[in-house]
Structures are given as structure tokens and as C-alpha cells.
Design a protein around this motif. Sequence first.
Motif, PDB file in Angstrom:
ATOM      1  N   LYS A 191      55.476  64.308  46.733  1.00 24.42           N
ATOM      2  CA  LYS A 191      55.843  62.899  47.291  1.00 24.42           C
ATOM      3  C   LYS A 191      56.264  61.942  46.117  1.00 24.42           C
ATOM      4  CE  LYS A 191      54.900  59.448  50.727  1.00 24.42           C
ATOM      5  NZ  LYS A 191      53.778  58.900  51.740  1.00 24.42           N
ATOM      6  N   SER A 192      55.308  61.799  45.220  1.00 26.10           N
ATOM      7  CA  SER A 192      55.597  60.860  44.100  1.00 26.10           C
ATOM      8  C   SER A 192      56.789  61.353  43.136  1.00 26.10           C
ATOM      9  CB  SER A 192      54.140  60.799  43.221  1.00 26.10           C
ATOM     10  OG  SER A 192      53.176  60.246  43.928  1.00 26.10           O
ATOM     11  N   LEU A 193      56.933  62.703  43.033  1.00 26.43           N
ATOM     12  CA  LEU A 193      58.206  63.273  42.238  1.00 26.43           C
ATOM     13  C   LEU A 193      59.390  63.152  42.904  1.00 26.43           C
ATOM     14  CD1 LEU A 193      56.608  66.602  41.175  1.00 26.43           C
ATOM     15  CD2 LEU A 193      56.760  64.656  39.767  1.00 26.43           C
ATOM     16  N   LEU A 194      59.478  63.119  44.261  1.00 22.95           N
ATOM     17  CA  LEU A 194      60.613  62.980  44.971  1.00 22.95           C
ATOM     18  C   LEU A 194      61.000  61.431  44.998  1.00 22.95           C
ATOM     19  CD1 LEU A 194      60.158  65.155  48.078  1.00 22.95           C
ATOM     20  CD2 LEU A 194      61.462  66.001  46.309  1.00 22.95           C
ATOM     21  N   TRP A 195      60.161  60.578  44.871  1.00 22.93           N
ATOM     22  CA  TRP A 195      60.456  59.139  44.994  1.00 22.93           C
ATOM     23  C   TRP A 195      60.749  58.817  43.456  1.00 22.93           C
ATOM     24  CZ3 TRP A 195      61.759  56.352  48.859  1.00 22.93           C
ATOM     25  CH2 TRP A 195      61.054  56.555  50.085  1.00 22.93           C
ATOM     26  N   GLY A 196      60.205  59.530  42.367  1.00 28.88           N
ATOM     27  CA  GLY A 196      60.918  59.365  41.098  1.00 28.88           C
ATOM     28  C   GLY A 196      62.282  59.803  40.887  1.00 28.88           C
ATOM     29  N   VAL A 201      68.010  58.882  40.166  1.00 27.68           N
ATOM     30  CA  VAL A 201      69.369  59.109  40.673  1.00 27.68           C
ATOM     31  C   VAL A 201      69.990  57.812  40.626  1.00 27.68           C
ATOM     32  CG1 VAL A 201      70.820  59.973  42.711  1.00 27.68           C
ATOM     33  CG2 VAL A 201      69.194  61.272  41.521  1.00 27.68           C
ATOM     34  N   LEU A 202      69.330  56.959  41.485  1.00 26.58           N
ATOM     35  CA  LEU A 202      69.779  55.650  41.926  1.00 26.58           C
ATOM     36  C   LEU A 202      70.116  54.840  40.609  1.00 26.58           C
ATOM     37  CD1 LEU A 202      67.791  54.319  45.068  1.00 26.58           C
ATOM     38  CD2 LEU A 202      69.978  55.153  44.710  1.00 26.58           C
TER      39      LEU A 202
END
Length: 277
Positions: A191-196, A201-202
Motif C-alpha cells: 500500500k505504501s509502495l503504491l502511494w509512493g 508519477v504525478l
Amino acid sequence: MEPAGQAMPEQPPHRASQLYKQKSHLSNQLKSMTSKLQEQMDDWETWSDRRKRVATVVLSPQFEWSMSIVIMVSIILVIIDVDHMAYDDAPPRWLTMSNLVVMFVYFCEVLARLYVHRIKFFSDAFRVYDLVIITIDISFTVILSVMETQFVLPVVLSRVGRVMRVTRALRMLAIFPELGFMIRGITFAAKSLLWGLLMLVLTICFWSILAVLFIHPLVQDMKSQWEDTTCSSRCPRAFESVATAMLTLCQQLVVGEGWSDLNTPIIERYPATAFFF
């Protein structure tokens, strides 16, 4: 020793609640394990002698280690087979026979586990996964032996079968606890990796928009500078669109390539761009 008459310090309410929940959870787990063990012991008494002998072999650590070795050998065979496929070479006879032997060992293992566990075989995800892989592998092998090899479908089925066979290595997560702990740790951190990743990307998207607006016009004025270089086809269009700029920034920031070919000439021509890069 505590002095006589002195009361023990009380636990904070939230801490006491956490300890109570942990105690209840551990107690429920212990009861569940005890009931499963008792159920297995009761089932064991009703088994036939032949089933007990097969279970003694299938459930032994030595058998699990042996199957791990077979899985690793199967992966090596798949690697050799795929290398031959890349060059459109027919696999040697020993490789084909080895794959058939490995498939036969897998088939016998699944049959033995089905014979031991019966309906409870389908309560374990790894066992069901093994059954699906073996069924697909045998089905593809039969189809390939019947259909002509010049058709596209057999080639696709063959490649899918090889990939599915490699995924049997996931079974070693249940055999080696260290691998299971590592995968569970990665899962918890996913979950933390996906948010990172989303944040990365942004951020790259934001700077790519600025690159298209401010850097791309400067690059267009420098087309002649890259005519006789290895970057003559890529550098003039490095920031022509947001998607292309994102690819360029990922190449430079993540991979670490293209800085000297693209950024250095731009900074030397327009020193103010150093603040952007």
C-alpha cells in the motif's frame, strides 16, 4: 519485591484493551489449532493402512524437499526450452523426455495428495493451484501432440504452459518460511509502495508539463547540434509531448541514461535551464 501495602500501577485503559484483544485472539487461534489437530487425529484412526503409508510419505519434510528440487529442475528445463524456442530450434529429445518425466512426477504427486486428503484437498490454496497448473500443462501437451505445429495456437499454448509451470515455484513459499515472511512483508508494504509510486508519477508528470512548455522550444532551436551525434533521432523530440517528456525524465532519473547527451548541451547553450534539470 513490592513494599507491603503498595498497589501495582494500573495499565492505561487503551493498553489494557489491546492486551485483552491480543489475549482473546491468541486464545481463539489456540482453540482452532487444537480442534483441527483433534479432527486430524480422529480422521487418522479411520484411515486405511495404505492411506496412512501414503500420508506418511506425502506429509514428510523429505518429500517436500524432494518436490522443491523437482520444481527447480523444472524451472531449469523451462529456461533451456525457451532459449531453443527463441531461435526457432526444435528442442532436443532429452529435453522433451525430461519435461514429460517432470510432468509425470507432478501428476503422481497430485494424485497422492488427493488420495490422502480427499475432499479436504480443495481447502488448501497451494494444492488447488498445483492441480490447476498440472491440468493445464497436461491439456496443452495433449493438444500440442495432436495439432500441427505450424499453427499459431499451439505455439501460444506452449508458451503459456511454460510460464504456468514456472509459477509452481510459488509453492516453495509454503516450504521455506523465510520466503513466506519476505512475501508477507512486501504485501504489507504494498500500500505504501503504491502511494509512493503514484506520487512519483504525478511529480514526473508535473515536471514533464513544464518541460514541454519551456524546454521543448529551446530544444527545437538546437536541432543542428545533434545532427552528427548518436542522439540525432531522440534528442530533438525528447520533450515534444507530455508522454515523451515523462519517458525522457524516467530514463534520466530512474535509469540514469541520456544526461550527457541531452541535458548537458542544453545547459551549456542555456545556463538558466540548470535550475530546471
